[in-house]
Design an enzyme around this catalytic site. Structure first.
Site, PDB file in Angstrom:
ATOM      1  N   ALA A  39     -20.837 -36.284 -17.824  1.00 13.90           N
ATOM      2  CA  ALA A  39     -19.585 -36.007 -18.152  1.00 13.90           C
ATOM      3  C   ALA A  39     -19.126 -34.460 -17.951  1.00 13.90           C
ATOM      4  CB  ALA A  39     -19.108 -36.662 -19.531  1.00 13.90           C
ATOM      5  N   GLU A  50     -19.790 -32.465 -10.843  1.00  7.89           N
ATOM      6  CA  GLU A  50     -20.752 -33.019  -9.804  1.00  7.89           C
ATOM      7  C   GLU A  50     -19.953 -33.310  -8.557  1.00  7.89           C
ATOM      8  OE1 GLU A  50     -20.676 -34.727 -12.166  1.00  7.89           O
ATOM      9  OE2 GLU A  50     -20.472 -36.850 -11.404  1.00  7.89           O
ATOM     10  N   ASP A  75       0.595 -12.040  20.498  1.00  6.46           N
ATOM     11  CA  ASP A  75       1.065 -11.676  21.893  1.00  6.46           C
ATOM     12  C   ASP A  75       2.490 -11.774  21.941  1.00  6.46           C
ATOM     13  OD1 ASP A  75      -1.381 -11.077  22.938  1.00  6.46           O
ATOM     14  OD2 ASP A  75      -2.007 -13.097  23.628  1.00  6.46           O
ATOM     15  N   ASP A 133     -13.233 -37.737 -11.812  1.00  5.47           N
ATOM     16  CA  ASP A 133     -13.528 -37.824 -10.229  1.00  5.47           C
ATOM     17  C   ASP A 133     -12.724 -38.466  -9.463  1.00  5.47           C
ATOM     18  OD1 ASP A 133     -15.441 -35.718 -11.034  1.00  5.47           O
ATOM     19  OD2 ASP A 133     -17.096 -37.160 -10.447  1.00  5.47           O
TER      20      ASP A 133
END
Ligand code: ADP
Ligand code: MG
Length: 809
Positions: A258, A262, A304, A660
């Site tokens: 927790a 990761e 250009d 996550d």
């Protein structure tokens, strides 16, 4: 030549399509073996190769050993969910990158059935006649049957950077770059049979880490170190308190899961990769993840003129001719374009000039050519006039042509050019250029002398219009609003450049400088004025390098466009090298981004997308890391206060999935902030001190609230299970509110984010109220009073963010 042709059973007309197909079947496709992709199953299994996962699996095995099947089940479920999530992210990133590669198919120009056509390089076969031009990447191993000044860069193969001048019968090898000249070659070998295939030295770009990934990785390491220390302390404390070894180990591992971010690198890569697809759908093909990130912080675009800011659809609209007949002759013969169904094939300037001379009838055998070159800015052809005489025809930048003229052809009277008529011509050049016209000067001489481009006879000027692109003006305005400076770099005349730059809003209060003036400046002088220069005219490609370097030295992130071979070094040097879709292979290879529509406004779109991605990354990094910090601080807090642990392993694993999972993922999908293109570029670190401070404070607010509510529950006599359920739910609701903190102020709705938040909340309700899940997570139903407390306390994170927005930053 005949020998080579017959050796490969082909002719100067090229193969027939039938024969080509037949040979393709026989010899296979002309491609090198690609980098072997990791099979999906390995990609999936590789998700398990992770210390945390390994520790979790050990914990699961230990639980089984002591007969605790429920915990073992929860852990295995968590591991599976985690790996599936990781796998899906990597798979999607890979798909996004793969689909880009298919957009970058290599092409080759080949002669078949006596017609010059473009085919996919893969479809070349033995005996095909390949046309090589400056800027091409040679598509196969060839034997030359014709060539003219053909210089090849074979450094890919030999490591030798000096260009090699080729002769008829020489070989040109696959993947070498044509630096100048042109030629015709017969395909001798294809695919893995080529020299480059044999040594299999395929130049594969390594998947390097982007600076963001490095920084996020570093932050992750610091957090991991802290988490590990805390875990070890908890582990020892629990053991001392007489909790069983397996249980303690499980707690420590779940806490580590927790507290360590990761999942961050995978979301980061995915967000960048999806950004790449998004950019590709608006015609900007970005070749590396790194550039997606760099685009967001671009501070200067050097563009250009011709073809990027203008249409490159030219037309002669004005002329000043001292000998019309001669000018038409030069127009017709000193010209490499062809017109097919009113469309120009080849150089657009040549095409316009050819159309101007379309009714003029002449044909003289061409003996030699000094090709157009962006340094000399002129071209010359030499023709046989009659048995004794040759005629030299030149056209190019008018002041350069004029400089090489000694005479003037006044309707057949050839006289030495007096200063007076030179003045008059120069005045004409200025007049035409001031009207945004591209002016071309014409000259000739009869009988070849040693140096063909000298002592010429002037015959006239043509003025070509090349209208600015309609959307370019708006795109320039967008850049200025976004704090991005736009500079025009052109080979064209100063006055023409000035007029167009003014029209587009590029030239405002800054300066115009010519290549010659730039050359006279010392590095210090140039450095002092570089940011003030808005237009560079009559520039040589090599000078682009100095421009990029200087602007970068001043701390800028520079995007630079280019299309020719000579632009390649500057494209490499630029922070973001931008090549045109119909530019040369060499330029495309050196670039980071390819504009498929050759359009300036596409760069601006890509920058906007880059900024959006930058913001979204900031959102989920802040969200995820503050959760990690919150979890660590909560555990430290309860430990210091001698309270029991507020979360059990199953709950910690769930917290990890919540952060996550949906909220973090959907934060990466937020729309662009309303002010995306009205604020200055952010060039610094994405994890500024202020952001880190905010992350810490958000975590602290979560921890304080959770510890207090947990303590209140314990002291008011609730069971530990109940107290833990309340603390756990409070911590989850904190996350959901904190995800809302990351919402963008965008015109696009945040429906994914809302859905992510609601989904997570519903799952939390399941965990609290479904009996089977209550057993798994060791939770118990909580009542209305607790819910009110939870909502009120958790919403403190919203106010914390509001206050921080005012105080910090
Ligand atoms: P830009 O930077 O606008 O793309 P170019 O490099 O194409 O400019 O051209 C630079 C100069 O070279 C032009 O201003 C013109 O004077 C000359 N030039 C361009 N095309 C031709 C041509 N086909 N023939 C002769 N001269 C040319
Ligand atoms: Mg050009």
């Amino acid at each position: 030549m005949e020998e080579i042709l017959s050796k490969y059973n082909t002719s100067i007309q090229g193969l027939s399509e039938d024969e080509a197909l037949k040979r393709q079947k026989k010899y296979g496709l002309n491609k090198l073996d690609e980098k072997k992709q990791t099979p999906l199953i390995i990609l999936f299994l590789s998700q398990f190769i992770d210390i945390l996962i390994a520790l979790l699996l050990i914990a699961a095995i230990a639980s089984i050993a002591i007969g605790d099947y429920i915990d073992a089940g929860v852990i295995i479920l968590a591991v599976l969910l985690n790996t599936i999530l990781g796998f899906i992210q990597e798979y999607r990133s890979r798909k996004a990158v793969d689909s880009l590669e298919s957009l970058m198919v290599k092409k080759a120009v080949v002669k078949r059935e006596n017609e010059i056509i473009e085919v996919e390089a893969e479809k070349l076969t033995i005996g095909d006649i390949v046309v090589l031009e400056e800027g091409n990447k040679c598509p196969a191993d060839l034997a030359l049957i014709e060539c003219k000044n053909l210089n090849c860069d074979e450094s890919n193969l030999t490591g030798e950077s000096e260009a090699v001048l080729k002769q008829v019968n020489d070989n040109v090898f696959m993947d070498s770059n044509i630096i100048s000249g042109h030629g015709l070659g017969v395909v001798e070998n294809i695919g893995m049979k080529t020299e480059i295939g044999k040594i299999a030295k395929i130049v594969q770009e390594e998947d390097e880490e982007t600076p963001l990934e490095v920084r996020v990785g570093r932050l992750g390491k610091i957090l991991s170190a802290i988490a590990i220390v805390v875990c070890i302390i908890i582990f020892i404390l629990e053991l001392l308190q007489g909790v069983g070894l397996v249980e303690t180990f499980m707690t420590a591992v779940s806490l580590a899961v927790a507290a360590i971010p990761e999942g961050l690198p995978a979301v980061l890569t995915l967000t960048l990769a999806l950004g790449m697809s998004e950019m590709a759908s608006s015609n900007a093909i970005v070749k590396r993840l790194l550039s997606v990130e760099t685009l967001g912080s671009c501070t200067i675009i050097c563009s250009d003129k011709t073809g990027t800011l203008t249409e490159n659809r030219m037309n002669v609209v004005e002329s000043y001719l001292t000998n019309e007949d001669r000018t038409l002759l030069i127009s017709k013969l000193c010209n490499n374009a062809t017109i097919k169904n009113d469309k120009t094939i080849g150089n657009q300037t040549d095409g316009a000039i050819l159309k101007f001379a379309k009714d003029y009838d002449t044909s003289l055998e061409r003996l030699d050519e000094i090709p157009l070159d962006s340094n000399r800015k002129m071209m010359t052809t030499i023709h046989r006039l009659d048995d004794e005489n040759n005629i030299v025809l030149s056209k190019g930048a008018p002041e350069i042509i004029l400089d090489k003229c000694k005479y003037i052809d006044d309707n057949g009277n050839i006289e030495i050019i007096e200063a007076e008529s030179k003045e008059k011509i120069l005045k004409k050049i200025n007049e035409m250029s001031e009207k945004s016209l591209r002016v071309i000067g014409f000259a000739y001489k009869i009988n070849d002398e040693h140096v063909p481009e000298e002592n010429l006879i002037f015959t006239g000027l043509l003025g070509l219009i090349d209208p600015p692109k309609e959307n370019a003006k708006q795109a320039v305005t967008d850049c200025i609003n976004a704090g991005i400076a736009v500079k025009m770099i052109t080979g064209d005349h100063e006055k023409t450049a000035r007029a167009i730059a003014k029209h587009l809003g590029i030239l405002t209060t800054g300066q115009v400088i010519t290549g010659a003036e730039l050359e006279r400046l010392t590095d210090d002088e140039y450095l002092a004025m570089a940011e003030d220069i808005q237009v560079y005219a009559r520039v040589k490609p090599a000078q682009k390098m100095r421009i990029v370097e200087t602007l970068k030295n001043l701390g800028n992130i520079v995007a630079m466009t280019g299309d020719g071979v000579n632009d390649a070094p500057a494209l490499k040097k630029a922070s973001i090298g931008v090549a045109m879709g119909d530019g040369t292979d060499v330029a495309k290879e050196s670039a980071d981004m390819i504009l498929q529509d050759n359009d300036f406004s596409t760069i601006v779109k890509a920058i906007k997308e880059g900024r959006k991605i930058y913001d979204n990354i900031k959102r989920f990094v802040k969200f995820q890391v503050s959760t990690n910090v919150g979890a660590i601080l909560t555990i430290i807090g309860t430990t210091l206060l001698n309270l029991p642990l507020p979360f059990n392993p199953a709950q910690l694993l769930w917290l990890n999935i919540v952060m996550d999972g949906p909220p973090a993922q959907t934060l990466g999908m937020e729309g662009a902030e309303k002010d995306t293109m009205t604020r200055p570029p952010e060039t610094g670190d994405i994890l500024t001190k202020n952001t880190l401070l905010q992350i810490f404070l958000l975590g602290l607010v979560m921890a304080i609230g959770t510890v207090i509510v947990f303590g209140w529950q314990i002291y008011s006599g609730a069971t530990t299970k109940k107290a833990m359920s309340v603390a756990f739910t409070l911590f989850v609701v904190y996350q959901l509110f904190n995800a809302y903190n990351g919402k963008s102020n965008s015109d696009q709705s945040s429906r994914y984010l809302y859905a992510g938040i609601i989904l997570s909340f519903i799952l939390q309700l399941f965990i609290l109220y479904i009996p089977q899940l209550q057993i798994l997570f060791r939770t118990t139903a909580i009542g209305i009073v607790e819910w009110i407390v939870i909502i009120i306390v958790a919403s403190s994170i919203l106010f914390a963010q509001k206050i921080m927005n005012k105080v910090i930053e």
